[in-house]
Motif scaffolding. Structure first.
Motif, PDB file in Angstrom:
ATOM      1  N   GLY A  20      16.364 -29.771 -18.999  1.00 34.15           N
ATOM      2  CA  GLY A  20      17.275 -28.631 -19.086  1.00 34.15           C
ATOM      3  C   GLY A  20      18.239 -28.719 -20.245  1.00 34.15           C
ATOM      4  O   GLY A  20      19.290 -28.069 -20.231  1.00 34.15           O
ATOM      5  N   LEU A  24      13.348 -22.376 -21.651  1.00 38.14           N
ATOM      6  CA  LEU A  24      12.925 -22.517 -20.271  1.00 38.14           C
ATOM      7  C   LEU A  24      12.034 -21.367 -19.815  1.00 38.14           C
ATOM      8  O   LEU A  24      11.008 -21.588 -19.167  1.00 38.14           O
ATOM      9  CB  LEU A  24      14.141 -22.642 -19.349  1.00 38.14           C
ATOM     10  CG  LEU A  24      14.819 -24.016 -19.333  1.00 38.14           C
ATOM     11  CD1 LEU A  24      16.068 -23.980 -18.469  1.00 38.14           C
ATOM     12  CD2 LEU A  24      13.862 -25.092 -18.830  1.00 38.14           C
ATOM     13  N   ILE A  79      14.471 -29.627 -12.197  1.00 40.16           N
ATOM     14  CA  ILE A  79      14.974 -29.547 -13.570  1.00 40.16           C
ATOM     15  C   ILE A  79      16.128 -30.526 -13.709  1.00 40.16           C
ATOM     16  O   ILE A  79      16.974 -30.649 -12.808  1.00 40.16           O
ATOM     17  CB  ILE A  79      15.409 -28.116 -13.941  1.00 40.16           C
ATOM     18  CG1 ILE A  79      15.868 -28.064 -15.411  1.00 40.16           C
ATOM     19  CG2 ILE A  79      16.479 -27.578 -12.998  1.00 40.16           C
ATOM     20  CD1 ILE A  79      16.056 -26.656 -15.949  1.00 40.16           C
ATOM     21  N   VAL A 110      19.543 -31.674 -15.615  1.00 41.17           N
ATOM     22  CA  VAL A 110      20.636 -31.089 -16.391  1.00 41.17           C
ATOM     23  C   VAL A 110      21.798 -32.079 -16.464  1.00 41.17           C
ATOM     24  O   VAL A 110      21.759 -33.157 -15.880  1.00 41.17           O
ATOM     25  CB  VAL A 110      21.117 -29.757 -15.777  1.00 41.17           C
ATOM     26  CG1 VAL A 110      19.981 -28.749 -15.703  1.00 41.17           C
ATOM     27  CG2 VAL A 110      21.737 -29.970 -14.402  1.00 41.17           C
ATOM     28  N   THR A 162      23.603 -25.652 -22.514  1.00 47.28           N
ATOM     29  CA  THR A 162      22.954 -26.494 -21.506  1.00 47.28           C
ATOM     30  C   THR A 162      23.896 -27.368 -20.686  1.00 47.28           C
ATOM     31  O   THR A 162      23.574 -27.658 -19.537  1.00 47.28           O
ATOM     32  CB  THR A 162      21.903 -27.413 -22.157  1.00 47.28           C
ATOM     33  OG1 THR A 162      22.556 -28.390 -22.970  1.00 47.28           O
ATOM     34  CG2 THR A 162      20.937 -26.625 -23.025  1.00 47.28           C
ATOM     35  N   GLU A 164      20.926 -18.843 -12.584  1.00 47.96           N
ATOM     36  CA  GLU A 164      19.986 -18.573 -13.669  1.00 47.96           C
ATOM     37  C   GLU A 164      18.760 -19.475 -13.556  1.00 47.96           C
ATOM     38  O   GLU A 164      17.626 -19.036 -13.786  1.00 47.96           O
ATOM     39  CB  GLU A 164      20.678 -18.772 -15.023  1.00 47.96           C
ATOM     40  CG  GLU A 164      21.832 -17.807 -15.267  1.00 47.96           C
ATOM     41  CD  GLU A 164      22.612 -18.132 -16.529  1.00 47.96           C
ATOM     42  OE1 GLU A 164      22.210 -19.074 -17.253  1.00 47.96           O
ATOM     43  OE2 GLU A 164      23.627 -17.462 -16.791  1.00 47.96           O
ATOM     44  N   TYR A 165      18.973 -20.745 -13.196  1.00 46.66           N
ATOM     45  CA  TYR A 165      17.844 -21.643 -12.978  1.00 46.66           C
ATOM     46  C   TYR A 165      17.032 -21.208 -11.758  1.00 46.66           C
ATOM     47  O   TYR A 165      15.800 -21.247 -11.762  1.00 46.66           O
ATOM     48  CB  TYR A 165      18.321 -23.081 -12.789  1.00 46.66           C
ATOM     49  CG  TYR A 165      18.973 -23.685 -14.010  1.00 46.66           C
ATOM     50  CD1 TYR A 165      18.246 -23.874 -15.173  1.00 46.66           C
ATOM     51  CD2 TYR A 165      20.307 -24.071 -14.007  1.00 46.66           C
ATOM     52  CE1 TYR A 165      18.830 -24.437 -16.300  1.00 46.66           C
ATOM     53  CE2 TYR A 165      20.898 -24.635 -15.129  1.00 46.66           C
ATOM     54  CZ  TYR A 165      20.160 -24.797 -16.276  1.00 46.66           C
ATOM     55  OH  TYR A 165      20.732 -25.354 -17.389  1.00 46.66           O
ATOM     56  N   PHE A 185      13.253 -22.588 -10.374  1.00 45.57           N
ATOM     57  CA  PHE A 185      13.598 -23.982 -10.096  1.00 45.57           C
ATOM     58  C   PHE A 185      14.275 -24.085  -8.728  1.00 45.57           C
ATOM     59  O   PHE A 185      15.094 -23.236  -8.365  1.00 45.57           O
ATOM     60  CB  PHE A 185      14.505 -24.535 -11.186  1.00 45.57           C
ATOM     61  CG  PHE A 185      13.836 -24.632 -12.527  1.00 45.57           C
ATOM     62  CD1 PHE A 185      12.856 -25.581 -12.755  1.00 45.57           C
ATOM     63  CD2 PHE A 185      14.160 -23.757 -13.548  1.00 45.57           C
ATOM     64  CE1 PHE A 185      12.210 -25.663 -13.976  1.00 45.57           C
ATOM     65  CE2 PHE A 185      13.531 -23.828 -14.780  1.00 45.57           C
ATOM     66  CZ  PHE A 185      12.553 -24.782 -14.991  1.00 45.57           C
ATOM     67  N   LEU A 197      17.725 -29.176  -8.509  1.00 51.61           N
ATOM     68  CA  LEU A 197      18.577 -29.440  -9.670  1.00 51.61           C
ATOM     69  C   LEU A 197      19.022 -30.894  -9.634  1.00 51.61           C
ATOM     70  O   LEU A 197      19.677 -31.320  -8.684  1.00 51.61           O
ATOM     71  CB  LEU A 197      19.798 -28.514  -9.654  1.00 51.61           C
ATOM     72  CG  LEU A 197      20.633 -28.496 -10.938  1.00 51.61           C
ATOM     73  CD1 LEU A 197      20.005 -27.513 -11.934  1.00 51.61           C
ATOM     74  CD2 LEU A 197      22.074 -28.109 -10.664  1.00 51.61           C
TER      75      LEU A 197
END
Length: 328
Positions: free
Chosen positions: A193, A201, A226, A228, A274, A289-290, A295, A298
């Motif tokens: 991410g 993405l 993902i 991050v 990011t 948004e992810y 996704f 996280l």
């Protein structure tokens, strides 16, 4: 949406490694008590930071992680013999009661391959072959396998995993070609991410989904993880003030490697696009948004070089209290 943490077991060489690792196990236990789903370990050799090895770290974290899943994020599979990996991770699966995930990738640091005597140009073929052999060994049956790099003749894995068929295998991948490989080989694509390209993405998710359909594996994916960078504080200004200097220090240390030099040159873009440094309200908006991209897991690094562990604990607490319930 599930939430996990990347165990930040990379430290400057002048720090007390024993003390830092005691802080880390306490942080993982704290995350477990707060309801985080998973914890992941890091793999590098001959690093410019003190980096304890992931299999040993996973074994240590079993006893302090409660019911969390424990994964490698990411094991550099081409630098290991897959027979060794299959037996080590089956052992971890037994020790943890079936809570282990094997995350693998091809690697990018040239000096690691040179030091371990592995031709870096072969890394993608080794990754492909290694994953296939590990799966065969976890079947529980005697294996006959003759590949370009590895050979097993009528032998079976010396340790049966708890999970049927063995732990899930996540494939870390950045390029579209590598994402297609993850769709073909893995139980999940472990998505990075941290691309400063805002369209990265969405384009790569599309490539992954198309490849899953092409390979007839759309129903076999177990997770959409993902990775991050995230820090939570009561206000976005406070989050940036407390976290950004440490994140900058860590990213600049990575940029000492030629393949990641761009992270120093484009650090301001990374921050804007990011790094999730913010208030609970901002983080909920960004995580949506992810979620919209599909996704559902996280995984974030909760602290960076030089950050006081107390700050990381407060961030995890606030995030668990005010952000996680929005995704329950």
């Amino acid at each position: 949406m599930k939430f996990g943490i990347m165990a930040p077991h990379q430290y400057p060489f002048d720090e007390d490694l024993g003390e830092r690792l005691r802080e880390l196990t306490g942080l993982v236990e704290h995350a477990s008590n707060l309801g985080y789903h998973s914890v992941w370990t890091i793999n590098h050799f001959l690093s410019n930071l003190a980096t304890p090895q992931p299999i040993s770290m996973m074994a240590r974290l079993i006893e302090c992680s409660g019911e969390m899943r424990i994964g490698s994020g990411i094991l550099l599979l081409p630098l290991f013999n897959p027979v060794h990996v299959a037996e080590e991770f089956a052992t971890l699966d037994q020790l943890s009661g079936g809570r282990v995930t094997l995350g693998v990738a091809a690697g990018y640091r040239e000096h690691e391959f040179k030091a371990l005597g592995v031709d870096m140009a072969s890394r993608f073929r080794r990754l492909d072959e290694g994953v296939r052999l590990i799966r065969d060994l976890w079947s529980g049956r005697p294996v006959d396998f003759q590949g370009e790099f590895y050979s097993v003749q009528a032998d079976r894995c010396g340790v049966p995993p708890v999970q049927p068929g063995g732990p899930p295998i996540y494939i870390g991948a950045g390029s579209q070609k590598a994402v297609r490989r993850a769709a073909r080989l893995g139980d999940a694509w472990y998505a990075p991410g941290n691309s400063p390209n805002p369209s990265y993405l969405s384009k790569h998710v599309s490539a992954y989904d198309e490849a899953l359909e092409e390979y007839g594996r759309a129903d076999q994916v177990v997770d959409r993880p993902i990775g991050v960078e995230l820090y939570c504080a009561p206000t976005t200004e406070q989050a940036v003030e407390e976290a950004l200097p440490h994140a900058r220090r860590e990213y600049y240390s990575y940029a000492e490697y030629p393949a990641l030099r761009w992270q120093r040159d484009r650090f301001d873009e990374l921050v804007r696009n990011t790094l999730l440094l913010g208030s609970p309200e901002l983080l909920i908006e960004r995580i949506r948004e992810y979620e919209a991209l599909g996704f559902d897991h996280l995984i974030f690094r909760p602290m960076w070089l030089g950050m006081p562990v107390e700050d990381a604990r407060r961030s995890l607490e606030l995030f668990a209290r005010e952000v996680m319930p929005a995704f329950a």
